[in-house]
Motif scaffolding. Structure first.
Motif, PDB file in Angstrom:
ATOM      1  N   GLU A 174     -29.498 -15.066 101.342  1.00 23.05           N
ATOM      2  CA  GLU A 174     -29.326 -16.626 101.835  1.00 23.05           C
ATOM      3  C   GLU A 174     -30.596 -17.428 101.204  1.00 23.05           C
ATOM      4  O   GLU A 174     -30.258 -18.630 100.859  1.00 23.05           O
ATOM      5  CB  GLU A 174     -29.684 -16.417 103.359  1.00 23.05           C
ATOM      6  N   ILE A 175     -31.694 -16.812 100.791  1.00 30.24           N
ATOM      7  CA  ILE A 175     -32.716 -17.352 100.265  1.00 30.24           C
ATOM      8  C   ILE A 175     -32.561 -17.762  98.682  1.00 30.24           C
ATOM      9  O   ILE A 175     -32.840 -18.731  98.331  1.00 30.24           O
ATOM     10  CB  ILE A 175     -34.113 -16.617 100.329  1.00 30.24           C
ATOM     11  N   LYS A 176     -32.040 -16.865  98.097  1.00 35.28           N
ATOM     12  CA  LYS A 176     -31.468 -17.071  96.777  1.00 35.28           C
ATOM     13  C   LYS A 176     -30.380 -18.089  96.620  1.00 35.28           C
ATOM     14  O   LYS A 176     -30.429 -19.104  95.622  1.00 35.28           O
ATOM     15  CB  LYS A 176     -30.946 -15.733  95.956  1.00 35.28           C
ATOM     16  N   ASP A 177     -29.502 -18.218  97.527  1.00 35.17           N
ATOM     17  CA  ASP A 177     -28.574 -19.376  97.602  1.00 35.17           C
ATOM     18  C   ASP A 177     -29.070 -20.666  97.665  1.00 35.17           C
ATOM     19  O   ASP A 177     -28.764 -21.763  97.112  1.00 35.17           O
ATOM     20  CB  ASP A 177     -27.553 -19.318  98.609  1.00 35.17           C
ATOM     21  N   ARG A 178     -30.108 -20.499  98.342  1.00 35.64           N
ATOM     22  CA  ARG A 178     -30.983 -22.034  98.783  1.00 35.64           C
ATOM     23  C   ARG A 178     -31.653 -22.604  97.436  1.00 35.64           C
ATOM     24  O   ARG A 178     -31.621 -23.435  97.151  1.00 35.64           O
ATOM     25  CB  ARG A 178     -32.061 -21.769  99.925  1.00 35.64           C
ATOM     26  N   VAL A 179     -32.155 -21.347  96.855  1.00 29.80           N
ATOM     27  CA  VAL A 179     -33.012 -21.791  95.637  1.00 29.80           C
ATOM     28  C   VAL A 179     -31.869 -22.120  94.415  1.00 29.80           C
ATOM     29  O   VAL A 179     -32.285 -23.165  93.679  1.00 29.80           O
ATOM     30  CB  VAL A 179     -33.986 -20.693  95.151  1.00 29.80           C
ATOM     31  N   VAL A 186     -31.753 -25.473  91.828  1.00 26.13           N
ATOM     32  CA  VAL A 186     -31.584 -25.217  90.582  1.00 26.13           C
ATOM     33  C   VAL A 186     -30.364 -26.200  89.978  1.00 26.13           C
ATOM     34  O   VAL A 186     -30.560 -26.985  89.187  1.00 26.13           O
ATOM     35  CB  VAL A 186     -31.337 -24.104  90.005  1.00 26.13           C
ATOM     36  N   SER A 187     -29.200 -26.152  90.746  1.00 21.31           N
ATOM     37  CA  SER A 187     -28.096 -26.952  90.569  1.00 21.31           C
ATOM     38  C   SER A 187     -28.637 -28.560  90.442  1.00 21.31           C
ATOM     39  O   SER A 187     -28.145 -29.289  89.635  1.00 21.31           O
ATOM     40  CB  SER A 187     -27.068 -26.694  91.381  1.00 21.31           C
ATOM     41  N   ALA A 195     -37.779 -26.145  99.012  1.00 25.31           N
ATOM     42  CA  ALA A 195     -38.639 -25.221  98.589  1.00 25.31           C
ATOM     43  C   ALA A 195     -39.620 -24.475  99.757  1.00 25.31           C
ATOM     44  O   ALA A 195     -39.956 -23.280  99.776  1.00 25.31           O
ATOM     45  CB  ALA A 195     -39.449 -25.597  97.539  1.00 25.31           C
ATOM     46  N   GLY A 196     -40.016 -25.548 100.697  1.00 25.47           N
ATOM     47  CA  GLY A 196     -40.914 -24.959 101.661  1.00 25.47           C
ATOM     48  C   GLY A 196     -40.286 -24.074 102.696  1.00 25.47           C
ATOM     49  O   GLY A 196     -40.847 -23.075 103.260  1.00 25.47           O
ATOM     50  N   ASP A 197     -39.175 -24.259 102.948  1.00 26.85           N
ATOM     51  CA  ASP A 197     -38.350 -23.485 103.948  1.00 26.85           C
ATOM     52  C   ASP A 197     -38.029 -22.098 103.230  1.00 26.85           C
ATOM     53  O   ASP A 197     -38.079 -21.226 104.084  1.00 26.85           O
ATOM     54  CB  ASP A 197     -36.834 -24.197 104.057  1.00 26.85           C
ATOM     55  N   ALA A 198     -37.709 -22.129 101.956  1.00 25.91           N
ATOM     56  CA  ALA A 198     -37.361 -20.929 101.386  1.00 25.91           C
ATOM     57  C   ALA A 198     -38.695 -20.230 101.232  1.00 25.91           C
ATOM     58  O   ALA A 198     -38.436 -18.817 101.622  1.00 25.91           O
ATOM     59  CB  ALA A 198     -36.816 -21.089  99.841  1.00 25.91           C
ATOM     60  N   LYS A 199     -39.589 -20.659 100.915  1.00 21.41           N
ATOM     61  CA  LYS A 199     -41.033 -19.808 100.987  1.00 21.41           C
ATOM     62  C   LYS A 199     -41.534 -19.307 102.286  1.00 21.41           C
ATOM     63  O   LYS A 199     -42.188 -18.382 102.399  1.00 21.41           O
ATOM     64  CB  LYS A 199     -42.349 -21.153 100.624  1.00 21.41           C
ATOM     65  N   LEU A 247     -36.127 -12.566  93.251  1.00 18.15           N
ATOM     66  CA  LEU A 247     -35.067 -12.214  94.200  1.00 18.15           C
ATOM     67  C   LEU A 247     -34.081 -11.389  93.636  1.00 18.15           C
ATOM     68  O   LEU A 247     -33.516 -10.292  94.232  1.00 18.15           O
ATOM     69  CB  LEU A 247     -34.484 -13.510  94.717  1.00 18.15           C
ATOM     70  N   GLY A 248     -33.489 -11.559  92.503  1.00 16.26           N
ATOM     71  CA  GLY A 248     -32.377 -10.799  91.887  1.00 16.26           C
ATOM     72  C   GLY A 248     -32.689  -9.334  91.349  1.00 16.26           C
ATOM     73  O   GLY A 248     -32.075  -8.307  91.708  1.00 16.26           O
ATOM     74  N   GLU A 249     -34.183  -9.377  91.288  1.00 15.42           N
ATOM     75  CA  GLU A 249     -34.977  -8.000  90.822  1.00 15.42           C
ATOM     76  C   GLU A 249     -34.719  -7.225  91.950  1.00 15.42           C
ATOM     77  O   GLU A 249     -34.647  -5.837  91.957  1.00 15.42           O
ATOM     78  CB  GLU A 249     -35.972  -8.150  90.083  1.00 15.42           C
ATOM     79  N   LEU A 250     -35.105  -7.950  93.222  1.00 16.18           N
ATOM     80  CA  LEU A 250     -35.251  -7.151  94.571  1.00 16.18           C
ATOM     81  C   LEU A 250     -33.924  -6.395  94.822  1.00 16.18           C
ATOM     82  O   LEU A 250     -33.976  -5.348  95.350  1.00 16.18           O
ATOM     83  CB  LEU A 250     -35.791  -8.025  95.472  1.00 16.18           C
ATOM     84  N   THR A 251     -32.740  -7.070  94.883  1.00 16.86           N
ATOM     85  CA  THR A 251     -31.463  -6.458  95.097  1.00 16.86           C
ATOM     86  C   THR A 251     -30.934  -5.894  94.063  1.00 16.86           C
ATOM     87  O   THR A 251     -30.045  -5.233  94.149  1.00 16.86           O
ATOM     88  CB  THR A 251     -30.540  -7.616  95.530  1.00 16.86           C
ATOM     89  N   GLY A 252     -31.580  -6.024  92.674  1.00 14.21           N
ATOM     90  CA  GLY A 252     -30.861  -5.123  91.793  1.00 14.21           C
ATOM     91  C   GLY A 252     -29.916  -5.948  90.690  1.00 14.21           C
ATOM     92  O   GLY A 252     -29.476  -5.401  89.775  1.00 14.21           O
ATOM     93  N   GLU A 253     -29.544  -7.004  90.992  1.00 13.52           N
ATOM     94  CA  GLU A 253     -29.030  -7.916  90.027  1.00 13.52           C
ATOM     95  C   GLU A 253     -29.792  -7.997  88.556  1.00 13.52           C
ATOM     96  O   GLU A 253     -29.052  -8.144  87.559  1.00 13.52           O
ATOM     97  CB  GLU A 253     -28.781  -9.298  90.748  1.00 13.52           C
TER      98      GLU A 253
END
Length: 452
Positions: A166-171, A175-176, A199-203, A428-434
């Motif tokens: 969910e956080i990654k989708d927000r970030v 980016v887009s 960015a503040g909400d994601a943080k 975030l991708g490293e955390l989940t393994g992507e």
């Protein structure tokens, strides 16, 4: 350890070594079912039965009638298996002779002994789970309390992965939006996207997850706790109360406890290694002096010191001086024991307890939890991290967002701001393994047991 294997067939014992009613041998890999047919004699062939089917038969030497054991075979078809590959589990009798003979038979007939964690590694590689779930598999196996098990099971069910996605989708949305401005700088676009707020909400969400690390780590790893105090303050009685059995000798004679006694307990889900120690007093008796020396050594390496004061006598200058030596080294809880005899003997900064009757034990347990993790124990339904790898990835993601927000305030170029956001997405991708490396995978899965 071969991280990116070629799906060759592997085998391992999935149950503990030792005598038991049943032992479980696990196999996985391309062509596993065909190889099984060399050594499995039953009414049905593994390659012909549907997935998730139990077949009864006999393990015997290839090309011979020499039987090893009567077994049940659970057949799993790709991709509907734990690893996503052809797989099976063999349920045999739990004799060491049977286990050794069965493993030797399978390795001779084409199966390679599995590396630690290789089954779960293959599940990750075949996208059956992300890295947070894979870590949770090992954490469930190693959990020492019901609370640790429940939190690990919650991670296995995707509590961390869901929040990270969910956080990654927000970030990624940020980016887009940023890339639109980068690709079409000459065109006027509606500038209604609030980058600072997003960015503040994601943080904030990252910070909430990071704040659970201390509690998660302590519940998984546990703490050490030392009971100390003057002779006859009630240390051994409290020790027996906490471990729920008469382990320590209780006596009115000063200096009864000469050496420390150790016990394992759970305090509201926190595994605790508890030590009862020799009472503190001036003594010329060599054994008693050695016991007090060991007490001081234990305290220096402890997470929490529970200093027990006899409520009928109160805190003395000697007590204060002793605790002052350790205030910068260990967290201290002062317990006033024997409040059943002297109910008014506990000041506000102490915990009133009767080790004899058990009165005040609930308050003491809550105080231990608050002292250990700074808050109450997390609920089993909460998303709680306990891995240093997850903590570092979240910290890196948070720093990327901090750099992004500082860059906006400092009017940095859009391409520089985009790099900050991409750093966050990568973390975030490293955390989940992507996004990961062979080195990280080898380090993580080498901590697993063989067979999982």
């Amino acid at each position: 350890m071969k991280i990116f294997s070629d799906r060759e067939p592997i085998v391992a014992l999935a149950s503990p070594w030792g005598e038991s009613a049943i032992a479980v041998l696990r196999i996985s890999g391309e062509g596993s079912h065909s190889l099984l047919e060399r050594v499995f004699k039953g009414s049905k062939k593994p390659v012909n039965v549907p997935g998730h089917t139990l077949v009864r038969g006999t393990l015997c030497g290839a090309g011979t009638n020499q039987s090893i054991d009567d077994v049940l075979l659970a057949v799993y078809k790709s991709p509907a298996s734990y690893t996503g590959e052809e797989a099976a589990e063999i349920f045999c009798h739990g004799s060491l002779a049977v286990i050794k003979a069965a493993l030797e038979l399978l390795t001779v007939n084409g199966f390679r002994p599995a590396n630690p964690g290789e089954f779960t590694l293959r599940a990750f590689m075949n996208k059956k789970m992300d890295l947070t779930r894979a870590e949770a598999v090992n954490e469930i196996i190693r959990s020492r309390t019901d609370k640790a098990r429940a939190l690990a099971l919650n991670r296995l069910n995707g509590s961390i992965e869901t929040q990270i996605n969910e956080i990654k989708d927000r970030v990624t949305t940020m980016v887009s939006a940023l890339e639109v401005q980068l690709d079409y700088p000459e065109e006027e676009t509606e500038n209604d996207f609030d980058f600072i707020k997003e960015a503040g909400d994601a943080k904030q969400r990252i910070e909430r997850l990071l704040s659970t690390y201390s509690a998660g780590r302590i519940i998984q790893e546990g703490i050490s706790m030392v009971l100390a105090g003057r002779t006859n303050a009630g240390k051994s009685t409290l020790f027996n109360l906490l471990v729920k059995e008469d382990r320590a000798i209780v006596s009115d004679v000063h200096g009864t406890t000469r050496d420390y006694i150790e016990g394992a307990i759970s305090v509201e889900g926190i595994p605790v290694r508890l030590f009862d120690t020799a009472g503190l007093r001036i003594s010329e008796e060599p054994l008693e002096r050695e016991g007090m020396k060991r007490t001081r050594n234990l305290i220096s390496g402890a997470s929490i010191l529970i200093y027990i004061v006899d409520a009928t006598q109160g805190l003395t200058t000697e007590d204060e001086e002793f605790m002052a030596r350790y205030r910068d080294k260990v967290k201290i809880i002062i317990v006033y024991n024997k409040i059943d005899v002297h109910p008014e003997g506990c000041p506000e900064n102490g915990v009133p307890v009767s080790a004899l009757s058990g009165k005040g034990l609930d308050l003491l347990n809550k105080t231990i939890v608050m002292t250990a993790i700074g808050t109450s124990a997390p609920d089993a339904s909460e998303a709680v991290i306990d891995s240093i790898r997850q903590k570092e990835c979240l910290s890196n993601a948070g720093r990327g967002l901090d750099d992004f927000m500082e860059g906006i305030k400092g009017h940095m170029p859009l391409d520089v701001l985009a790099v900050c956001l991409k750093d966050t997405v990568d973390a975030l991708g490293e955390l989940t393994g992507e996004v990961t490396s062979e080195e990280i995978l080898e380090k993580m899965f080498s901590k697993f047991c063989v067979g999982k």
